[in-house]
Design a protein around this motif. Structure first.
Motif, PDB file in Angstrom:
ATOM      1  N   PRO A 476      49.025  45.916  50.494  1.00 13.84           N
ATOM      2  CA  PRO A 476      50.079  45.500  49.535  1.00 13.84           C
ATOM      3  C   PRO A 476      49.016  44.368  48.420  1.00 13.84           C
ATOM      4  CG  PRO A 476      51.131  45.591  51.296  1.00 13.84           C
ATOM      5  CD  PRO A 476      49.737  45.763  51.734  1.00 13.84           C
ATOM      6  N   MET A 477      48.273  43.514  48.910  1.00 11.54           N
ATOM      7  CA  MET A 477      47.815  42.330  48.338  1.00 11.54           C
ATOM      8  C   MET A 477      46.715  42.947  47.101  1.00 11.54           C
ATOM      9  SD  MET A 477      49.091  39.679  49.026  1.00 11.54           S
ATOM     10  CE  MET A 477      47.901  38.477  48.378  1.00 11.54           C
ATOM     11  N   ILE A 478      46.579  44.025  47.253  1.00  9.34           N
ATOM     12  CA  ILE A 478      45.614  44.731  46.235  1.00  9.34           C
ATOM     13  C   ILE A 478      46.362  44.427  44.862  1.00  9.34           C
ATOM     14  CG2 ILE A 478      44.808  46.740  45.022  1.00  9.34           C
ATOM     15  CD1 ILE A 478      43.176  45.700  47.298  1.00  9.34           C
ATOM     16  N   LEU A 479      47.557  44.438  44.649  1.00  7.92           N
ATOM     17  CA  LEU A 479      48.363  44.451  43.384  1.00  7.92           C
ATOM     18  C   LEU A 479      48.484  43.114  42.961  1.00  7.92           C
ATOM     19  CD1 LEU A 479      51.481  46.873  43.540  1.00  7.92           C
ATOM     20  CD2 LEU A 479      49.353  47.197  41.875  1.00  7.92           C
ATOM     21  N   SER A 480      48.645  42.292  43.848  1.00  6.83           N
ATOM     22  CA  SER A 480      48.419  40.671  43.779  1.00  6.83           C
ATOM     23  C   SER A 480      47.049  40.436  42.982  1.00  6.83           C
ATOM     24  CB  SER A 480      49.046  39.954  44.635  1.00  6.83           C
ATOM     25  OG  SER A 480      50.291  40.053  44.899  1.00  6.83           O
ATOM     26  N   CYS A 481      46.206  40.783  43.959  1.00  7.37           N
ATOM     27  CA  CYS A 481      44.884  40.572  43.558  1.00  7.37           C
ATOM     28  C   CYS A 481      44.581  41.124  41.933  1.00  7.37           C
ATOM     29  CB  CYS A 481      43.740  41.060  44.235  1.00  7.37           C
ATOM     30  SG  CYS A 481      42.169  41.165  43.792  1.00  7.37           S
ATOM     31  N   LEU A 482      45.088  42.305  41.701  1.00  6.86           N
ATOM     32  CA  LEU A 482      44.712  42.889  40.372  1.00  6.86           C
ATOM     33  C   LEU A 482      45.564  41.907  39.203  1.00  6.86           C
ATOM     34  CD1 LEU A 482      45.263  46.789  40.903  1.00  6.86           C
ATOM     35  CD2 LEU A 482      43.082  45.318  40.281  1.00  6.86           C
ATOM     36  N   MET A 483      46.781  41.546  39.747  1.00  8.21           N
ATOM     37  CA  MET A 483      47.475  40.405  38.754  1.00  8.21           C
ATOM     38  C   MET A 483      46.824  39.177  38.423  1.00  8.21           C
ATOM     39  SD  MET A 483      50.295  42.016  37.403  1.00  8.21           S
ATOM     40  CE  MET A 483      51.079  40.558  36.877  1.00  8.21           C
ATOM     41  N   GLU A 484      46.183  38.598  39.479  1.00  5.20           N
ATOM     42  CA  GLU A 484      45.464  37.442  39.366  1.00  5.20           C
ATOM     43  C   GLU A 484      44.238  37.639  38.439  1.00  5.20           C
ATOM     44  OE1 GLU A 484      44.321  36.397  43.203  1.00  5.20           O
ATOM     45  OE2 GLU A 484      46.081  35.942  44.124  1.00  5.20           O
ATOM     46  N   HIS A 485      43.725  38.802  38.489  1.00  2.00           N
ATOM     47  CA  HIS A 485      42.476  38.980  37.281  1.00  2.00           C
ATOM     48  C   HIS A 485      43.118  39.675  36.051  1.00  2.00           C
ATOM     49  CE1 HIS A 485      40.559  38.956  41.413  1.00  2.00           C
ATOM     50  NE2 HIS A 485      39.367  38.100  40.573  1.00  2.00           N
ATOM     51  N   LEU A 486      44.285  39.635  36.003  1.00  2.00           N
ATOM     52  CA  LEU A 486      44.793  40.138  34.738  1.00  2.00           C
ATOM     53  C   LEU A 486      44.163  39.137  33.404  1.00  2.00           C
ATOM     54  CD1 LEU A 486      46.589  42.574  33.725  1.00  2.00           C
ATOM     55  CD2 LEU A 486      48.320  40.821  33.655  1.00  2.00           C
ATOM     56  N   TYR A 487      43.677  39.704  32.347  1.00  2.00           N
ATOM     57  CA  TYR A 487      43.306  39.095  31.312  1.00  2.00           C
ATOM     58  C   TYR A 487      42.088  38.431  31.750  1.00  2.00           C
ATOM     59  CZ  TYR A 487      47.952  39.892  29.709  1.00  2.00           C
ATOM     60  OH  TYR A 487      49.269  40.393  29.403  1.00  2.00           O
ATOM     61  N   THR A 488      41.108  38.856  32.654  1.00  2.00           N
ATOM     62  CA  THR A 488      40.133  38.142  33.000  1.00  2.00           C
ATOM     63  C   THR A 488      38.720  39.274  32.352  1.00  2.00           C
ATOM     64  OG1 THR A 488      39.904  39.028  35.268  1.00  2.00           O
ATOM     65  CG2 THR A 488      40.747  36.868  34.838  1.00  2.00           C
ATOM     66  N   ASP A 489      37.527  38.756  32.792  1.00  2.00           N
ATOM     67  CA  ASP A 489      36.338  39.503  32.330  1.00  2.00           C
ATOM     68  C   ASP A 489      36.195  40.881  33.147  1.00  2.00           C
ATOM     69  OD1 ASP A 489      35.856  37.994  30.413  1.00  2.00           O
ATOM     70  OD2 ASP A 489      34.454  36.787  31.146  1.00  2.00           O
ATOM     71  N   LYS A 490      36.878  40.636  34.325  1.00  2.00           N
ATOM     72  CA  LYS A 490      36.850  41.674  35.471  1.00  2.00           C
ATOM     73  C   LYS A 490      37.538  42.751  35.104  1.00  2.00           C
ATOM     74  CE  LYS A 490      34.676  38.958  38.945  1.00  2.00           C
ATOM     75  NZ  LYS A 490      35.019  38.523  40.504  1.00  2.00           N
ATOM     76  N   MET A 491      38.852  42.390  34.182  1.00  2.00           N
ATOM     77  CA  MET A 491      39.711  43.690  34.020  1.00  2.00           C
ATOM     78  C   MET A 491      39.474  44.339  33.180  1.00  2.00           C
ATOM     79  SD  MET A 491      42.739  44.818  34.735  1.00  2.00           S
ATOM     80  CE  MET A 491      43.324  43.719  36.050  1.00  2.00           C
ATOM     81  N   VAL A 492      39.822  45.692  33.219  1.00  2.00           N
ATOM     82  CA  VAL A 492      39.618  46.789  32.265  1.00  2.00           C
ATOM     83  C   VAL A 492      40.910  47.202  31.475  1.00  2.00           C
ATOM     84  CG1 VAL A 492      37.428  47.632  33.325  1.00  2.00           C
ATOM     85  CG2 VAL A 492      39.714  48.665  33.793  1.00  2.00           C
ATOM     86  N   GLU A 493      40.700  47.585  30.304  1.00  2.00           N
ATOM     87  CA  GLU A 493      41.987  47.816  29.562  1.00  2.00           C
ATOM     88  C   GLU A 493      42.988  48.723  29.888  1.00  2.00           C
ATOM     89  OE1 GLU A 493      43.345  48.522  24.752  1.00  2.00           O
ATOM     90  OE2 GLU A 493      41.165  49.060  25.434  1.00  2.00           O
ATOM     91  N   ASP A 494      42.291  49.776  30.609  1.00  2.00           N
ATOM     92  CA  ASP A 494      43.328  50.996  30.965  1.00  2.00           C
ATOM     93  C   ASP A 494      43.807  50.294  32.344  1.00  2.00           C
ATOM     94  OD1 ASP A 494      44.599  53.452  30.988  1.00  2.00           O
ATOM     95  OD2 ASP A 494      42.980  54.273  32.153  1.00  2.00           O
ATOM     96  N   CYS A 495      43.436  49.873  33.218  1.00  2.00           N
ATOM     97  CA  CYS A 495      43.765  49.143  34.409  1.00  2.00           C
ATOM     98  C   CYS A 495      44.962  48.106  34.007  1.00  2.00           C
ATOM     99  CB  CYS A 495      42.898  48.499  34.926  1.00  2.00           C
ATOM    100  SG  CYS A 495      43.506  47.771  36.626  1.00  2.00           S
ATOM    101  N   GLU A 496      44.775  47.494  33.103  1.00  2.00           N
ATOM    102  CA  GLU A 496      45.776  46.393  32.530  1.00  2.00           C
ATOM    103  C   GLU A 496      47.073  47.008  32.006  1.00  2.00           C
ATOM    104  OE1 GLU A 496      45.875  43.687  28.401  1.00  2.00           O
ATOM    105  OE2 GLU A 496      44.237  43.396  29.649  1.00  2.00           O
ATOM    106  N   HIS A 497      46.777  47.888  31.071  1.00  2.00           N
ATOM    107  CA  HIS A 497      48.068  48.634  30.865  1.00  2.00           C
ATOM    108  C   HIS A 497      48.855  49.194  32.191  1.00  2.00           C
ATOM    109  CE1 HIS A 497      46.931  47.751  26.985  1.00  2.00           C
ATOM    110  NE2 HIS A 497      46.120  48.659  26.785  1.00  2.00           N
ATOM    111  N   ARG A 498      48.133  49.992  32.665  1.00  2.00           N
ATOM    112  CA  ARG A 498      48.879  50.678  33.939  1.00  2.00           C
ATOM    113  C   ARG A 498      49.470  49.565  34.954  1.00  2.00           C
ATOM    114  NH1 ARG A 498      46.871  53.881  31.166  1.00  2.00           N
ATOM    115  NH2 ARG A 498      48.670  53.145  29.944  1.00  2.00           N
ATOM    116  N   LEU A 499      48.588  48.629  35.063  1.00  2.00           N
ATOM    117  CA  LEU A 499      49.322  47.633  35.882  1.00  2.00           C
ATOM    118  C   LEU A 499      50.541  46.683  35.610  1.00  2.00           C
ATOM    119  CD1 LEU A 499      49.047  45.652  38.466  1.00  2.00           C
ATOM    120  CD2 LEU A 499      47.379  44.337  37.270  1.00  2.00           C
ATOM    121  N   LEU A 500      50.586  46.406  34.169  1.00  2.00           N
ATOM    122  CA  LEU A 500      51.580  45.992  33.700  1.00  2.00           C
ATOM    123  C   LEU A 500      52.952  46.896  33.542  1.00  2.00           C
ATOM    124  CD1 LEU A 500      50.191  43.559  30.525  1.00  2.00           C
ATOM    125  CD2 LEU A 500      51.294  43.046  32.647  1.00  2.00           C
ATOM    126  N   GLU A 501      52.816  48.096  33.294  1.00  2.00           N
ATOM    127  CA  GLU A 501      53.762  49.022  33.132  1.00  2.00           C
ATOM    128  C   GLU A 501      54.439  49.114  34.649  1.00  2.00           C
ATOM    129  OE1 GLU A 501      51.218  51.720  29.860  1.00  2.00           O
ATOM    130  OE2 GLU A 501      51.508  52.235  32.012  1.00  2.00           O
TER     131      GLU A 501
END
Length: 1155
Positions: A476-501
């Motif tokens: 479950p910590m994967i989602l938190s990890c993705l949120m921690e990297h939101l709006y960083t250089d490691k985040m890709v646009e498509d992932c950002e949209h799916r994650l926020l949705e």
């Protein structure tokens, strides 16, 4: 239904007998039944005569074989392999499962139909079942108790076929079901229960011969689609009778283990099975699962996709339609009583969603659910997330959104994410579509395992592999990890949209974050009175639980119940995530929807919407203002909630604030540290802007500054009630402290801890003019006019206004003057001075009281170790102080009696908060020259005279009056920028060339002042320093004593002065003489002053004394003469008695005696 079960068991027994005949080479009971002449006649009765004759001949010659019947011989030899010809069941299966393009004769079709019908009605099948399934029957109590001879035994075996472990029994029953499911009319009772619905839905004819009788599996498929359409409440669909619904679901359940039994799906997916699932063995629903997994492959045929979707929708309505799920989870369902809820209708208990919610609740409670069952649940949760059409509620309530925004996106869960995006963008909070989506997210629980959401998994795979590779796959910590990297250089646009949705929906129900639920379920039950994982309460809806938790997360022990440490950590994590996007905070979005549209429609970058709401805090509606205020107050205590700000400030935090940042219980220390280090080289623009913004927001309400609020809340309530804005509170408390300090002996009303924090707030406010709203608003136009290119921060705008003070509007000028007055009284508030002279303060003034820092720096200004930049800043402050005595608190205190005594006329004409341009100080300088000041005031004026003698800029009146003369006459001295009194010396030398009367007067005043003390004349003092040491060492400085000493030495021919000193002294005598001619004394006091301050004072006084003596002697002489005249008058009176004697009255008038 019992009759149906009986027929189905009979069919299974037919397969058993067929298997026995092929395995043992002899006749089985089934074959014997087939040899019965009556049955042969029944079979042939519905065929053609030739077929009957052929069949009879074969039966009479021995064992009856389908392959040898004239009606089917050609088709069997053409379609079926030769080794199967001797086995009637193998031939039957071969002809049933033929490819679509392969046709068989109509006579053969009729023969097969009657053969199957006769097999299913033969009572001997029960005895075969007893023989083959002997061990199994003994192990199943329900079947062992069934009455023999009525077909109930076989029905019972079919019901319990999932528990049959005996290989032969299992195989026979499985094969028999394939015969039954080839035609709905062979399923006992099905036609009776669904006849009307078949005709109503136009699913086919019940009359043999009107269509291919072996395609009657299509009838069941048609009914299944009708059932699905009814669940989705599609318009134009008829309602299927309850008995038929049960029959349809029962057929689907019985065909769940082997895809061959779903004849429609089997024929639709036969080629796809070979393409995708060639190595998957039939049975236990394995082929179904394999096909489900490849449903969205591009090469999957549309017919198969449609059939698979129908099957999945049936599973969603009744989990038992999935053989593997029902089998794997049966013990857990019984253990946790998931199908024992008597308060719920049976149809709902059977729903896949109810099963998932029930078992997920057990998992979240920490109870054990078998790994096999959890694996099956994971598959079906993923299935629901991939295909929105499997959820009838979404199809029903989101139809408009799908048609408008999401058409053509059915692939791999993209439609669901499209609906999530639409819901997120619109901010629909109470819509049926949103509720359906929220329910689906709870059912599938993707927060527990991101892989359930295929669209998210595929979009974020690269990010997970790089940023979250240290976390176990599926954690479950994967989602938190993705949120921690939101709006960083490691985040890709498509992932950002799916994650926020996805997070948009997870954030609306605290239970959907499994880590938060695990750590906080006890606290939520204790404090917020929540119920189980899949239970809701009208008094505490899911969205309100988190609000309840975070309100208690930051409480002190004195404020009541608090959260456990683990729960508080998770609450902080969620708050950090929500700060990334305002839409992740349900309460904020709900209450501020109108204000977001009104004020922040153009703010689309990350974090900008909340900043916008904070900027417009006073303009927001009350509900929105309250929630934004509460969130801002919370941020002041734990600024790490502002994840974007913390991310931007990482370099500064690592260098200067890491110890504070590592402290889990933040109390506003981190923000204080960031403010203190706001101008370090590690501070980047984003961090500086974020920190300044938060400082500006704090000005709106003192509660937004946590440390200030905690330190001063009691003092504010007592001393500054009804004041809300922080800047007003600071002014109120500061004024109280200052008044208590000035009134000696009075006890401080502001507490010590508040005074300490008040000092911190005052220092922070001095850094940026925007942190002092009243000053900023008063000078907004002046800033645009004079300081438009000056960057805010570092007090640069304030410094710019000070430098352009003479050109400011009156209101702004007054505010700046008031600011300078406060800074001079408390130099620590002078941000530029403290910044530029930071090192010099440490070097020269480390032990000096904060109120005397500027005084200390002034005293060390000319030290060789003084930093040039700091020296320049000190000079600026000296120039400012000399413009008005009120800006020099030391002078003001020392001369508090002298100023009203000698300069009252200037004070009478003065305006509040406007500089006097050095008039009072000039007045005091003249009185100093006249030696009429009090000792304390004289000492301060002496210092000012010495300083201004070295630097003409410290004499505002001289600068003001000689604005044109200085550049005209002394350009070289000004350009040299040597603060050694050269400009003043130049003006003295060129006194005769000065045309401006005001300037000439100021220069004459300088000459006059220089008589009082040689230190006031730096050029003369430098030239005569050696002579003073030799000739006047014993004479103390001040009151013109050393100057008189030098003048006497000049006149004494025995004393040899230094040539330069002698020349300078002679020049001064000439200047004084000229000054006396040009500016004679205006009154006796000026005359006396000039005499007493003159170097020739002794000579003048001696001459005056001689004059007095002469006058006295002349008076004596006149007195003798007067006495002689008086005597003569007396004698004359005695000679003339008629003359009355003279006498004076009290007033001196002469009266004549009337006697």
């Amino acid at each position: 239904m019992a009759a149906c079960r009986r027929v189905q068991r009979l069919l299974l027994l037919i397969f058993i007998s067929g298997w026995m005949s092929s395995a043992h080479g002899g006749k089985s009971d089934t074959d014997n039944a087939a040899d019965n002449p009556e049955r042969g006649r029944n079979a042939a009765g519905e065929g053609k005569a030739a077929a009957l004759d052929g069949a009879s001949a074969v039966r009479r010659s021995g064992g009856w074989k389908l392959a040898e019947e004239a009606a089917c011989r050609e088709d069997v030899s053409r379609i079926c392999p030769k080794h199967s010809w001797n086995n009637n069941l193998a031939v039957l299966e071969c002809l049933q499962d033929r490819k679509d393009e392969t046709e068989i004769a109509a006579d053969c079709n009729h023969l097969l139909w009657n053969y199957k019908l006769n097999l299913t009605t033969d009572p001997k099948f029960e005895s075969v079942a007893v023989e083959v399934c002997k061990t199994t029957i003994g192990g199943i109590k329900e079947c062992a108790a069934e009455e023999r001879g009525k077909g109930y035994l076989v029905s019972c075996l079919v019901d319990h076929r999932t528990n049959i472990s005996e290989y032969q029994c299992n195989q026979y029953i499985t094969k028999m079901t394939s015969i039954i499911f080839s035609d709905y009319r062979l399923i006992c009772g099905f036609m009776d229960q669904c006849k009307d619905d078949i005709n109503k839905l136009h699913c086919g004819s019940v009359n043999t011969g009107e269509k291919d009788i072996h395609s009657q599996g299509e009838v069941i498929a048609c009914l299944e689609k009708g059932l699905v359409a009814e669940a989705e409440e599609q318009l134009g669909q008829s309602v299927i009778k309850e008995d038929c619904k049960k029959a349809i679901m029962r057929v689907a359940e019985l065909s769940s283990d082997d895809f061959h039994l779903d004849r429609h799906l089997y024929f639709a997916c036969r080629e796809d099975r070979e393409r995708f699932c060639e190595n998957t063995q039939a049975g236990e629903g394995k082929v179904y699962k394999c096909l489900f997994n490849h449903k969205f492959e591009e090469s999957m045929s549309d017919k198969c996709k449609d059939a698979l979707s129908t099957r999945q929708k049936l599973i969603a309505q009744d989990y038992k339609v999935s053989y593997s799920l029902a089998k794997a989870c049966k013990p857990d369902l019984r253990k946790y009583r998931c199908n024992m809820d008597t308060a719920m209708p049976r149809a709902r208990e059977a729903k896949l969603s109810y099963l998932l919610l029930c078992l997920e609740a057990a998992v979240h409670r920490g109870q054990t659910v078998s790994g096999e069952c959890q694996g099956e649940m994971l598959d079906y949760r993923r299935m629901l997330m991939e295909d929105y059409s499997l959820s009838p509620e979404i199809v029903l309530h989101c139809r408009g959104e799908i048609d408008t925004h999401c058409s053509g996106l059915h692939h791999k869960g993209r439609t669901l994410h499209c609906l999530m995006r639409v819901s997120r963008d619109k901010g629909i909070l109470e819509g049926h579509c949103q509720k359906a989506l929220q329910t689906l997210i709870q059912e599938t629980d993707p927060g527990a395992d991101y892989r359930i959401d295929r669209a998210l998994n595929e979009a974020c795979e690269s990010v997970i592999q790089t940023a979250c590779k240290h976390i176990r796959n599926g954690d479950p910590m994967i989602l938190s990890c993705l949120m921690e990297h939101l709006y960083t250089d490691k985040m890709v646009e498509d992932c950002e949209h799916r994650l926020l949705e996805l997070q948009y929906f997870i954030s609306r129900d605290w239970k959907l974050d499994p880590i938060l639920y695990k750590k906080c379920q006890n606290d939520a039950a204790r404090i917020c009175h929540t119920h189980g994982w899949n239970e809701t309460s009208e008094f505490m809806p899911p969205g309100a639980v988190f609000s309840c938790l975070y309100r208690h997360a930051y409480r002190t022990e004195m404020q009541g119940r608090r959260l456990s440490r683990d729960c508080k950590t998770e609450v902080q994590r969620i708050l950090h995530q929500r700060a990334l996007d305002v839409k992740l905070d349900p309460e904020l979005q709900q209450r501020c929807m109108t204000d977001l549209g009104k004020w922040c429609s153009e703010k689309t970058e990350a974090g900008q919407e909340l900043e916008c709401l904070q900027d417009h805090l006073d303009d927001l509606v009350s509900n929105c203002r309250d929630v934004v205020g509460n969130l801002t107050e919370l941020e002041s205590e734990d600024i790490q909630i502002e994840a974007l700000l913390i991310r931007a400030c990482e370099p500064v935090i690592q260098s200067y604030c890491h110890e504070v940042a590592d402290n889990q219980i933040d109390t506003g220390d981190l923000m204080e540290c960031l403010v203190a280090n706001k101008h370090q080289k590690e501070m980047n623009e984003k961090c500086a802007v974020g920190v300044t913004h938060f400082q500006l927001i704090q000005m709106k309400d003192f509660r937004f500054s946590y440390k200030f609020k905690m330190a001063c809340k009691e003092d504010v309530l007592k001393l500054c009630p009804n004041i809300k804005k922080k800047v007003d509170v600071v002014i109120c408390l500061s004024t109280t402290v200052r008044n208590d300090t000035l009134q000696e002996g009075r006890e401080q009303r502001v507490s010590m801890k508040c005074r300490k924090q008040l000092r911190v707030e005052e220092l922070e406010m001095s850094e940026d003019i925007r942190l002092e709203p009243e000053l900023f608003e008063s000078c907004r136009q002046d800033i645009k006019l004079h300081c438009q290119n000056v960057v805010f921060g570092n007090a640069q705008v304030i410094e710019c206004l000070k430098e352009n003070k003479k050109r400011l509007t009156q209101h702004c000028h007054q505010k700046v003057f008031k600011l300078q007055e406060n800074e001079m009284m408390d130099p620590e508030l002078d941000f530029q001075l403290m910044r530029v002279c930071k090192q010099m303060i440490r070097r020269f003034c480390s032990d000096t009281d904060a109120k005397n820092l500027l005084q200390c720096l002034k005293q060390n200004k000319n030290s060789e170790l003084m930093d040039p930049k700091c020296k320049q800043m000190i000079t600026k402050r000296q120039i400012t102080q000399n413009t008005d005595y009120r800006l020099n608190p030391v002078l003001r205190k020392a001369c508090k009696a002298d100023i009203p005594k000698f300069c009252q006329n200037i004070l009478n004409n003065a305006k509040d908060d406007n500089e006097l341009e050095g008039q009072v100080i000039s007045c005091l300088k003249l009185k100093y020259a006249d030696q009429r000041l009090s000792p304390d005031c004289e000492g301060q004026i002496s210092v000012i005279l010495q300083e201004s003698a070295l630097d003409y800029r410290l004499d505002p009146q001289l600068q003001l009056q000689c604005t044109d003369e200085i550049p005209r006459l002394c350009a070289e001295e000004v350009a040299a920028q040597e603060q050694t009194g050269q400009v003043e010396e130049c003006l003295k030398i060129n006194l005769l060339k000065i045309s401006h009367e005001g300037c000439k007067k100021e220069v004459l005043n300088i000459l006059k002042e220089s008589k009082a003390d040689i230190f006031v004349d730096p050029v003369l003092h430098t030239a005569c320093a050696l002579d003073i040491k030799h000739q006047c060492a014993a004479i103390p400085p001040g009151r013109g004593r050393q100057m008189s000493c030098l003048m006497e030495a000049l006149q004494d021919k025995r004393v040899r002065l230094q040539p330069e000193c002698k020349k300078r002294l002679q020049d001064r005598i000439d200047m004084w003489s000229y000054a006396a001619k040009v500016a004679p004394a205006e009154g006796f006091s000026d005359l006396a002053g000039q005499v007493f301050t003159s170097p020739a004072k002794n000579y003048i006084l001696s001459m005056l004394a001689m004059c007095v003596v002469l006058l006295f002697l002349m008076g004596l002489l006149c007195g003798r003469i007067t006495k002689r005249v008086t005597q003569e008058l007396k004698d004359r009176k005695l000679g003339h008695p008629w003359v009355a004697p003279l006498s004076k009255d009290r007033k001196g008038y002469i009266q004549i005696d009337q006697q």
